[in-house]
Design a protein around this motif. Structure first.
Motif, PDB file in Angstrom:
ATOM      1  N   ALA A   8       0.880  -1.166   0.000  1.00  0.00           N
ATOM      2  CA  ALA A   8       0.000   0.000   0.000  1.00  0.00           C
ATOM      3  C   ALA A   8       0.914   1.210   0.000  1.00  0.00           C
ATOM      4  CB  ALA A   8      -0.882  -0.003   1.233  1.00  0.00           C
ATOM      5  N   PHE A   9       0.584   2.158  -0.721  1.00  0.00           N
ATOM      6  CA  PHE A   9       1.435   3.345  -0.828  1.00  0.00           C
ATOM      7  C   PHE A   9       1.380   4.005   0.531  1.00  0.00           C
ATOM      8  CE2 PHE A   9       2.174   7.550  -3.132  1.00  0.00           C
ATOM      9  CZ  PHE A   9       3.528   7.380  -3.077  1.00  0.00           C
ATOM     10  N   ALA A  10       2.010   3.288   1.459  1.00  0.00           N
ATOM     11  CA  ALA A  10       1.982   3.660   2.857  1.00  0.00           C
ATOM     12  C   ALA A  10       2.931   4.802   3.009  1.00  0.00           C
ATOM     13  CB  ALA A  10       2.386   2.481   3.720  1.00  0.00           C
ATOM     14  N   PHE A  11       2.624   5.680   2.374  1.00  0.00           N
ATOM     15  CA  PHE A  11       3.365   6.858   2.119  1.00  0.00           C
ATOM     16  C   PHE A  11       2.717   7.873   3.009  1.00  0.00           C
ATOM     17  CE2 PHE A  11       2.384  10.367  -0.619  1.00  0.00           C
ATOM     18  CZ  PHE A  11       3.621  10.820  -0.915  1.00  0.00           C
ATOM     19  N   MET A  12       3.108   7.710   4.255  1.00  0.00           N
ATOM     20  CA  MET A  12       2.504   8.576   5.259  1.00  0.00           C
ATOM     21  C   MET A  12       2.761   9.985   4.791  1.00  0.00           C
ATOM     22  SD  MET A  12       3.311   6.751   8.909  1.00  0.00           S
ATOM     23  CE  MET A  12       4.218   8.158   9.377  1.00  0.00           C
ATOM     24  N   ALA A  13       2.090  10.339   3.748  1.00  0.00           N
ATOM     25  CA  ALA A  13       2.318  11.661   3.203  1.00  0.00           C
ATOM     26  C   ALA A  13       1.917  12.629   4.276  1.00  0.00           C
ATOM     27  CB  ALA A  13       1.538  11.854   1.934  1.00  0.00           C
ATOM     28  N   LEU A  14       2.809  12.739   5.140  1.00  0.00           N
ATOM     29  CA  LEU A  14       2.619  13.621   6.262  1.00  0.00           C
ATOM     30  C   LEU A  14       2.391  15.020   5.752  1.00  0.00           C
ATOM     31  CD1 LEU A  14       5.641  12.306   8.305  1.00  0.00           C
ATOM     32  CD2 LEU A  14       3.251  11.672   8.565  1.00  0.00           C
ATOM     33  N   VAL A  71       8.196  24.579  -2.709  1.00  0.00           N
ATOM     34  CA  VAL A  71       7.060  24.300  -3.579  1.00  0.00           C
ATOM     35  C   VAL A  71       6.132  25.519  -3.541  1.00  0.00           C
ATOM     36  CG1 VAL A  71       5.086  22.792  -3.964  1.00  0.00           C
ATOM     37  CG2 VAL A  71       7.231  21.832  -3.114  1.00  0.00           C
ATOM     38  N   PRO A  72       5.735  26.048  -4.700  1.00  0.00           N
ATOM     39  CA  PRO A  72       4.873  27.231  -4.702  1.00  0.00           C
ATOM     40  C   PRO A  72       3.496  26.933  -4.116  1.00  0.00           C
ATOM     41  CG  PRO A  72       5.123  26.356  -6.928  1.00  0.00           C
ATOM     42  CD  PRO A  72       6.042  25.575  -6.042  1.00  0.00           C
ATOM     43  N   ALA A  73       2.963  27.899  -3.404  1.00  0.00           N
ATOM     44  CA  ALA A  73       1.636  27.767  -2.801  1.00  0.00           C
ATOM     45  C   ALA A  73       0.551  27.982  -3.856  1.00  0.00           C
ATOM     46  CB  ALA A  73       1.482  28.786  -1.684  1.00  0.00           C
ATOM     47  N   GLY A  74      -0.646  27.491  -3.561  1.00  0.00           N
ATOM     48  CA  GLY A  74      -1.805  27.780  -4.390  1.00  0.00           C
ATOM     49  C   GLY A  74      -1.939  26.960  -5.648  1.00  0.00           C
ATOM     50  N   SER A  75      -1.421  25.749  -5.661  1.00  0.00           N
ATOM     51  CA  SER A  75      -1.523  24.885  -6.842  1.00  0.00           C
ATOM     52  C   SER A  75      -2.045  23.516  -6.450  1.00  0.00           C
ATOM     53  CB  SER A  75      -0.152  24.720  -7.499  1.00  0.00           C
ATOM     54  OG  SER A  75       0.329  25.940  -7.987  1.00  0.00           O
ATOM     55  N   ASN A  76      -2.391  22.726  -7.457  1.00  0.00           N
ATOM     56  CA  ASN A  76      -2.718  21.319  -7.237  1.00  0.00           C
ATOM     57  C   ASN A  76      -1.425  20.524  -7.353  1.00  0.00           C
ATOM     58  OD1 ASN A  76      -5.536  21.634  -6.983  1.00  0.00           O
ATOM     59  ND2 ASN A  76      -5.700  21.821  -9.198  1.00  0.00           N
ATOM     60  N   TYR A  77      -1.278  19.510  -6.498  1.00  0.00           N
ATOM     61  CA  TYR A  77      -0.054  18.719  -6.462  1.00  0.00           C
ATOM     62  C   TYR A  77      -0.384  17.255  -6.695  1.00  0.00           C
ATOM     63  CZ  TYR A  77       1.107  22.906  -3.843  1.00  0.00           C
ATOM     64  OH  TYR A  77       1.258  24.206  -3.453  1.00  0.00           O
ATOM     65  N   GLU A  78       0.531  16.558  -7.363  1.00  0.00           N
ATOM     66  CA  GLU A  78       0.394  15.116  -7.545  1.00  0.00           C
ATOM     67  C   GLU A  78       1.721  14.476  -7.168  1.00  0.00           C
ATOM     68  OE1 GLU A  78      -1.342  12.276 -10.949  1.00  0.00           O
ATOM     69  OE2 GLU A  78       0.393  13.467 -11.595  1.00  0.00           O
ATOM     70  N   LEU A  79       1.668  13.439  -6.335  1.00  0.00           N
ATOM     71  CA  LEU A  79       2.855  12.679  -5.950  1.00  0.00           C
ATOM     72  C   LEU A  79       2.703  11.252  -6.456  1.00  0.00           C
ATOM     73  CD1 LEU A  79       3.334  13.842  -2.257  1.00  0.00           C
ATOM     74  CD2 LEU A  79       4.813  14.374  -4.181  1.00  0.00           C
ATOM     75  N   ILE A  80       3.745  10.747  -7.112  1.00  0.00           N
ATOM     76  CA  ILE A  80       3.739   9.372  -7.610  1.00  0.00           C
ATOM     77  C   ILE A  80       5.043   8.716  -7.192  1.00  0.00           C
ATOM     78  CG2 ILE A  80       3.718   7.897  -9.661  1.00  0.00           C
ATOM     79  CD1 ILE A  80       2.078  10.071 -11.051  1.00  0.00           C
ATOM     80  N   GLY A  85      10.243  -3.518  -8.975  1.00  0.00           N
ATOM     81  CA  GLY A  85       9.898  -4.627  -8.092  1.00  0.00           C
ATOM     82  C   GLY A  85       8.813  -4.293  -7.089  1.00  0.00           C
ATOM     83  N   PHE A  86       8.310  -3.056  -7.091  1.00  0.00           N
ATOM     84  CA  PHE A  86       7.274  -2.641  -6.154  1.00  0.00           C
ATOM     85  C   PHE A  86       6.073  -2.099  -6.915  1.00  0.00           C
ATOM     86  CE2 PHE A  86      11.081  -2.508  -3.656  1.00  0.00           C
ATOM     87  CZ  PHE A  86      10.693  -2.825  -2.369  1.00  0.00           C
ATOM     88  N   VAL A  87       4.898  -2.271  -6.341  1.00  0.00           N
ATOM     89  CA  VAL A  87       3.679  -1.668  -6.850  1.00  0.00           C
ATOM     90  C   VAL A  87       3.128  -0.817  -5.727  1.00  0.00           C
ATOM     91  CG1 VAL A  87       1.340  -2.089  -7.654  1.00  0.00           C
ATOM     92  CG2 VAL A  87       3.178  -3.611  -8.365  1.00  0.00           C
ATOM     93  N   PHE A  88       2.931   0.467  -6.002  1.00  0.00           N
ATOM     94  CA  PHE A  88       2.432   1.400  -4.981  1.00  0.00           C
ATOM     95  C   PHE A  88       0.979   1.729  -5.285  1.00  0.00           C
ATOM     96  CE2 PHE A  88       7.001   2.003  -5.130  1.00  0.00           C
ATOM     97  CZ  PHE A  88       7.315   1.967  -3.792  1.00  0.00           C
ATOM     98  N   GLN A  89       0.191   1.763  -4.234  1.00  0.00           N
ATOM     99  CA  GLN A  89      -1.223   2.125  -4.356  1.00  0.00           C
ATOM    100  C   GLN A  89      -1.528   3.215  -3.357  1.00  0.00           C
ATOM    101  OE1 GLN A  89      -3.138  -1.569  -3.501  1.00  0.00           O
ATOM    102  NE2 GLN A  89      -2.844  -2.371  -5.541  1.00  0.00           N
ATOM    103  N   PRO A  90      -2.345   4.200  -3.767  1.00  0.00           N
ATOM    104  CA  PRO A  90      -2.687   5.278  -2.828  1.00  0.00           C
ATOM    105  C   PRO A  90      -3.545   4.783  -1.684  1.00  0.00           C
ATOM    106  CG  PRO A  90      -3.717   5.622  -4.977  1.00  0.00           C
ATOM    107  CD  PRO A  90      -2.923   4.389  -5.062  1.00  0.00           C
TER     108      PRO A  90
END
Length: 90
Positions: A8-14, A71-80, A85-90
């Motif tokens: 799981a994209f255990a990407f504690m996107a803190l 990172v500039p403020a006021g935009s939409n962001y996408e992280l991938i 060998g790994f499959v990441f899922q949000p």
């Protein structure tokens, strides 16, 4: 035969957003095996940040941590995240 691990994209996107005077932020987080709270960090993951038509890449360190400063403020962001060998899922 290469085995693919499904983490799981255990990407504690803190998403630790740290404001500065110029309305810029730092986006940082940690990529781990699930569960995110106790998972093992995954080093060497390429994390791509897309802001509008701009992209930046950060590679996780031995603790699974990545960071994008200024990172500039006021935009939409996408992280991938990606790593062979790994499959990441949000």
């Amino acid at each position: 035969m290469r085995q693919i691990f499904n983490f799981a994209f255990a990407f504690m996107a803190l998403f630790l957003f740290t404001a500065t005077a110029q309305a810029q932020f730092t986006i940082s987080g940690k990529v781990t095996e699930p569960p995110a709270q106790t998972g093992v960090p995954i080093p060497g993951v390429s994390v791509t940040l897309t802001v509008g038509s701009s992209q930046a890449v950060s590679v996780t360190d031995s603790a699974g941590v990545f960071s994008f400063p200024n990172v500039p403020a006021g935009s939409n962001y996408e992280l991938i995240a990606s790593k062979v060998g790994f499959v990441f899922q949000p």
